[in-house]
Design an enzyme around this catalytic site. Structure first.
Site: not given
Ligand code: 13P
Length: 255
Positions: A168, A174, A98, A10-12, A236, A214, A96
């Site tokens: 998650e 993150g 977020e 997930n490159w966000k 990440g 993470s 997600h």
């Molecule tokens: P991280 O791997 O940066 O913690 O993010 C996880 C995430 O939100 C994947 O969708």
């Protein structure tokens, strides 16, 4: 049941189209022909078309990070499932944390998106997970149960098998704080049991449940060895080819 492991990046909101192409090229080079692990990259909308051209002909699949539930219409700034399909996307991340926390997505909205994705032959990667306050109040399983049940409302058994759930824990995203293998497997096992209740044993045994939060090459092998952890949704560590490819390798298991 031998479920093929899945590693999704997930490159966000990272990578311009040109940067995304460069990253996708390295991933295709490193993992493009392997068939023992399913690999999905989810760039931002603006890079979907260019990355589609890079992954074309490889084993790497393309996913989006969100979509609207309507096929078209007056929804300024939104993108629909048929539009994603036109870029040969096969997967879409939905719900997600977020999106839920920063953009007010509700369980009902996530459910409408799940139904629309399935109708358009996109595989939803449905995210569920508790906040730190909810974990501390011992609400983890209740929160995960509600989010999972509501997301899957009205989904037929035939289509449910194609849904991917991503657990998650919000406090692990993150933050560098990864859930312990026991914490993760406990929730994954619980989700599997719930899916069995909702969709029956045969379907639940086919459904993949990913861990996200993470996940890195250092902690992945132990997490991925758990009975109900079928892969990872990586933030990440998916932004660099080297770490992402190490995670793909970890998902293939010990050589
Ligand atoms: P991280 O791997 O940066 O913690 O993010 C996880 C995430 O939100 C994947 O969708």
């Amino acid at each position: 049941m031998n479920r093929k492991k899945l590693i999704a990046g997930n490159w966000k909101m990272n990578k311009t189209s040109a940067e995304a192409v460069a990253l996708a090229r390295e991933i295709v080079q490193g993992a493009g022909t392997r068939t023992d692990v399913e690999v999905v990259v989810c760039p931002p909308f603006t890079a979907l078309e260019s990355v589609a051209a890079v992954v074309d002909g490889s084993q790497v699949r393309l996913g989006a990070q969100n979509m609207h539930f309507e096929p078209s219409g007056a929804f300024t700034g939104e993108v629909s499932a048929p539009m994603l399909r036109a870029f040969f996307a096969t997967h879409v991340i939905l719900g997600h944390s977020e999106r839920r926390n920063l953009f007010g997505e509700t369980d009902e909205l996530v459910n409408r998106k799940v139904l629309s994705a399935l109708k358009n032959q996109l595989r939803p990667i449905v995210c569920v997970g508790e906040s730190l306050a909810e974990r501390e109040a011992s609400l983890t399983l209740k929160v995960v149960q509600t989010q999972t049940e509501r997301a899957l409302e009205g989904v037929s058994k035939e289509l449910a098998a194609g849904i991917i759930i991503a657990y998650e824990p919000v406090w692990a995203i993150g933050t560098g704080k990864v859930a312990t293998t026991e914490q993760a497997q406990e929730v994954h096992g619980f989700i599997r049991g719930l899916l069995t209740k909702l969709q029956g044993e045969a379907v639940s045994q086919r459904m993949r449940i990913l861990y996200g939060g993470s996940m890195k090459p250092a902690n992945a092998p132990e997490l991925l060895a758990q009975k109900d952890i079928d892969g990872g949704l990586i933030g990440g560590a998916s932004l660099e080819a080297r770490s992402f490819l190490e995670l793909v390798k970890a998902a293939a298991g010990p050589a």
